[in-house]
Write an enzyme that holds these catalytic residues in place. Structure first.
Site, PDB file in Angstrom:
ATOM      1  N   ASP A   1      13.147  -3.333  -0.724  1.00 14.46           N
ATOM      2  CA  ASP A   1      12.659  -3.076   0.638  1.00 14.46           C
ATOM      3  C   ASP A   1      13.587  -3.653   1.706  1.00 14.46           C
ATOM      4  OD1 ASP A   1      10.551  -1.798  -0.511  1.00 14.46           O
ATOM      5  OD2 ASP A   1       8.988  -2.924   0.526  1.00 14.46           O
TER       6      ASP A   1
ATOM      7  N   ASN B   1      11.141   3.240  -1.046  1.00 13.98           N
ATOM      8  CA  ASN B   1       9.669   3.204  -1.173  1.00 13.98           C
ATOM      9  C   ASN B   1       9.056   2.192  -0.203  1.00 13.98           C
ATOM     10  OD1 ASN B   1       7.285   4.106  -2.281  1.00 13.98           O
ATOM     11  ND2 ASN B   1       7.319   2.667  -4.003  1.00 13.98           N
TER      12      ASN B   1
ATOM     13  N   ASP C   1      -1.510  -8.830   0.905  1.00 17.54           N
ATOM     14  CA  ASP C   1      -0.544  -8.663  -0.187  1.00 17.54           C
ATOM     15  C   ASP C   1      -0.721  -9.681  -1.320  1.00 17.54           C
ATOM     16  OD1 ASP C   1       0.514  -6.461   1.040  1.00 17.54           O
ATOM     17  OD2 ASP C   1       2.256  -7.500   1.883  1.00 17.54           O
TER      18      ASP C   1
ATOM     19  N   GLU D   1       1.294   1.200  -2.170  1.00 19.74           N
ATOM     20  CA  GLU D   1       2.190   1.880  -3.106  1.00 19.74           C
ATOM     21  C   GLU D   1       1.414   2.754  -4.091  1.00 19.74           C
ATOM     22  OE1 GLU D   1       2.530  -0.873  -1.670  1.00 19.74           O
ATOM     23  OE2 GLU D   1       4.576  -1.670  -1.722  1.00 19.74           O
TER      24      GLU D   1
ATOM     25  N   HIS E   1       4.902  -2.838  -7.332  1.00 15.60           N
ATOM     26  CA  HIS E   1       5.335  -4.202  -7.652  1.00 15.60           C
ATOM     27  C   HIS E   1       4.173  -5.170  -7.789  1.00 15.60           C
ATOM     28  CE1 HIS E   1       5.612  -5.047  -3.065  1.00 15.60           C
ATOM     29  NE2 HIS E   1       5.047  -3.881  -3.251  1.00 15.60           N
ATOM     30  N   ARG E   2       3.163  -5.015  -6.922  1.00 17.03           N
ATOM     31  CA  ARG E   2       2.071  -6.011  -6.973  1.00 17.03           C
ATOM     32  C   ARG E   2       1.152  -5.748  -8.165  1.00 17.03           C
ATOM     33  NH1 ARG E   2       4.036  -8.965  -3.080  1.00 17.03           N
ATOM     34  NH2 ARG E   2       4.594  -7.928  -1.152  1.00 17.03           N
TER      35      ARG E   2
ATOM     36  N   LYS F   1      10.920  -3.980  -5.865  1.00 18.52           N
ATOM     37  CA  LYS F   1      10.619  -3.563  -4.484  1.00 18.52           C
ATOM     38  C   LYS F   1      10.532  -4.791  -3.575  1.00 18.52           C
ATOM     39  CE  LYS F   1       7.470  -0.672  -1.771  1.00 18.52           C
ATOM     40  NZ  LYS F   1       7.006  -1.506  -0.673  1.00 18.52           N
TER      41      LYS F   1
HETATM   42  O1  S3P Z   1       4.082  -5.251   8.725  1.00 14.60           O
HETATM   43  C1  S3P Z   1       4.424  -5.531   7.579  1.00 14.60           C
HETATM   44  O2  S3P Z   1       5.568  -5.950   7.300  1.00 14.60           O
HETATM   45  C2  S3P Z   1       3.435  -5.375   6.489  1.00 14.60           C
HETATM   46  C3  S3P Z   1       2.106  -5.164   6.777  1.00 14.60           C
HETATM   47  C4  S3P Z   1       1.051  -5.023   5.749  1.00 14.60           C
HETATM   48  O3  S3P Z   1       0.673  -3.661   5.666  1.00 14.60           O
HETATM   49  P1  S3P Z   1      -0.672  -3.047   6.307  1.00 14.60           P
HETATM   50  O4  S3P Z   1      -0.687  -3.365   7.748  1.00 14.60           O
HETATM   51  O5  S3P Z   1      -0.510  -1.578   6.048  1.00 14.60           O
HETATM   52  O6  S3P Z   1      -1.825  -3.653   5.553  1.00 14.60           O
HETATM   53  C5  S3P Z   1       1.548  -5.499   4.384  1.00 14.60           C
HETATM   54  O7  S3P Z   1       0.684  -5.060   3.368  1.00 14.60           O
HETATM   55  C6  S3P Z   1       2.951  -4.989   4.090  1.00 14.60           C
HETATM   56  O8  S3P Z   1       3.397  -5.456   2.841  1.00 14.60           O
HETATM   57  C7  S3P Z   1       3.930  -5.471   5.119  1.00 14.60           C
HETATM   58  C1  PEP Z   2       2.314  -2.818   0.810  1.00 17.90           C
HETATM   59  C2  PEP Z   2       3.490  -3.408   0.706  1.00 17.90           C
HETATM   60  O1  PEP Z   2       4.613  -3.028   1.359  1.00 17.90           O
HETATM   61  P1  PEP Z   2       4.927  -1.790   2.327  1.00 17.90           P
HETATM   62  O2  PEP Z   2       3.664  -1.394   3.020  1.00 17.90           O
HETATM   63  O3  PEP Z   2       5.956  -2.305   3.257  1.00 17.90           O
HETATM   64  O4  PEP Z   2       5.462  -0.681   1.447  1.00 17.90           O
HETATM   65  C3  PEP Z   2       3.641  -4.639  -0.122  1.00 17.90           C
HETATM   66  O5  PEP Z   2       4.704  -5.283  -0.035  1.00 17.90           O
HETATM   67  O6  PEP Z   2       2.736  -4.987  -0.898  1.00 17.90           O
END
Ligand code: S3P
Ligand code: PEP
Length: 430
Positions: free
Chosen positions: A48, A89, A308, A336, A382-383, A409
């Site tokens: 990412d 992704n 997360d 994801e 990944h999670r 990721k």
């Molecule tokens: O702004 C960000 O960097 C993120 C916001 C969160 O998503 P959501 O706002 O869709 O929950 C989180 O789950 C993602 O891993 C990163």
């Molecule tokens: C949801 C996640 O990331 P993103 O929304 O940035 O794909 C994550 O890192 O768990």
């Protein structure tokens, strides 16, 4: 590449937390949006964060890297013309760059993960950008998407019901527009704490934003410029939550360094959650130490505060005494994979006793352990991979996680760290 996770008697040792994904994407972005030269120290190295690095370079930022830092000469409000961008992704990277793309004549975002990011919705952001004057071709709110600028500031409405990333994206874009903007957030804003990270980074980059207390209204003066700066990325709680939860389910003596006690990352709550579950744990001077004994108590938790880290917490709850409830987690369905239905299906295969509601995960704990002896579909997530690894540590028979390389990721070194701590884990070719 698949991974086989076998029953593990003890986890022991010290690791450094990986660097925060959310802060890395944000610092790289504000550095790119500045006119001068910025430095980002200790950036995350993952698919990412690489996606953000690659895309800002294509948009005209000049990057120089060594082991410890990235030096970035930004493109300010004038990104270079590009035909298309590929964010891999990475959801947050896509949403932030959809907004930044509106500074250009036309950018096409390709769909390289049709079964993961390709299924995720972006309509709420698309709708907001259209209010601002953008012309957008999309596929029912999903990738592939073409954004055509220009856009103007003004009164903008965006829904917060599905993701906070749409709001964050607008907060990165609007300061660069000529007119002042007023952003109204409709619905119940999800992952509110992450917006706090956006505001923190904007402030560090010299951007002024006025937010009301519940984050339903933002005033962003136009005509601002991002200031070039020196940024240092803190340790990552979401990834470390998997390590700490793993240490909680088996006998352990595990130290994770570089986890800021005072952090705006909501997933910091993993420390309190594990404590509430009666895991012996200390967290002082940015060092967390878990001396697990494998005994855990069930709990109830508002998962939206630590979105997360919920999957790792649920994995720990699989072995707790009693029934745990993780509520207010509907937006896990838009990640994801569907992190409620898909994840619980995989947990059930491994022998866990779990139930779902639209916005809730219920876990009937099995302190005696689970059967295992199954192949897990990682759903490109990944999670899910990290969470099922935690479950495999305490399964009677091996748990095979297919396509476990997608862990990269966010946390490419996850299995190296687990092996260093003594986890019984092995990579195998399909
Ligand atoms: O702004 C960000 O960097 C993120 C916001 C969160 O998503 P959501 O706002 O869709 O929950 C989180 O789950 C993602 O891993 C990163
Ligand atoms: C949801 C996640 O990331 P993103 O929304 O940035 O794909 C994550 O890192 O768990």
């Amino acid at each position: 590449m698949d991974v086989i996770v076998r029953r593990t008697e003890k986890l022991e040792g010290t690791i450094e937390a990986l660097s925060s994904k959310n802060y890395t994407t944000r610092y790289l972005l504000v550095a790119a949006l500045a006119d001068g030269t910025s430095t980002v120290r200790f950036p995350a190295h993952s698919e990412d964060s690489d996606a953000m690095r690659r895309c800002i370079a294509e948009l005209g930022a000049e990057l120089e890297e060594d082991d410890e830092k990235i030096v970035i000469k930004g493109f300010g409000r004038n990104p270079k013309r590009v035909a298309e961008l590929n964010v891999g992704n990475a959801g947050a990277v896509l949403r932030f760059l959809l907004a930044v793309a509106a500074l250009s004549e036309e950018v096409h975002f390709v769909n390289t993960y049709p079964d993961s990011l390709g299924k995720r919705p972006h309509d709420d952001l698309i709708d907001a950008l259209r209010q601002m004057g953008a012309t957008i071709d999309d596929n029912g709110g999903r990738l592939p998407i073409t954004v055509k600028g220009p856009v103007q500031g003004g009164k903008i409405t965006v829904s917060g019901e599905v993701s906070s990333q749409y709001l964050s994206a607008l907060l990165f874009l609007t300061p660069l527009l000529e007119a002042d903007s007023e952003i109204t957030v409709t619905g119940d804003l999800k992952s509110k704490v992450v917006v706090g990270q956006t505001l923190e980074v904007l402030e560090q980059a010299g951007i002024r934003v006025e937010a009301n207390e519940d984050y339903s209204l933002f005033r962003v003066p136009g005509g601002q410029a991002y200031r070039a700066g020196e940024y240092s990325v803190q340790g990552d709680y979401p990834g470390s939550a998997a390590i700490l939860s793993a240490a909680a389910v088996v006998p352990s003596d595990v130290t994770v360094r570089r986890l800021a006690v005072h952090s705006k990352q909501g997933e910091r709550a993993v420390v309190d959650v594990l404590k509430m579950m009666e895991t012996p744990l200390t967290h002082e001077h940015d060092i967390a130490v878990v001396k697990g004994n494998g005994r855990l108590k069930a709990l109830e938790f508002d998962g939206d505060a630590a979105t997360d880290a919920v999957l790792a917490m649920v994995a720990a709850a699989v072995f707790a005494e009693g029934t745990s409830r993780f509520y207010n987690v509907e937006n896990l369905r838009y990640k994801e994979c569907d992190r409620i239905t898909d994840y619980l299906n995989e947990l059930r295969k491994a022998g866990a006793d779990v139930e779902e509601k639209q916005a809730e995960i219920i876990v009937h704990g099995r302190p005696q352990g689970v059967a295992g002896g199954v192949r897990i579909d990682s759903h490109y997530d990944h999670r899910v991979i990290m969470a099922l690894t935690i479950v495999g540590l305490r399964a009677d028979e091996p748990v095979t996680i297919t396509d476990a390389h997608h862990v990269a990721k966010s946390y490419p070194g996850f299995f190296d760290d687990m092996i260093a701590l003594g986890a019984n884990v092995e990579w195998v070719k399909e």
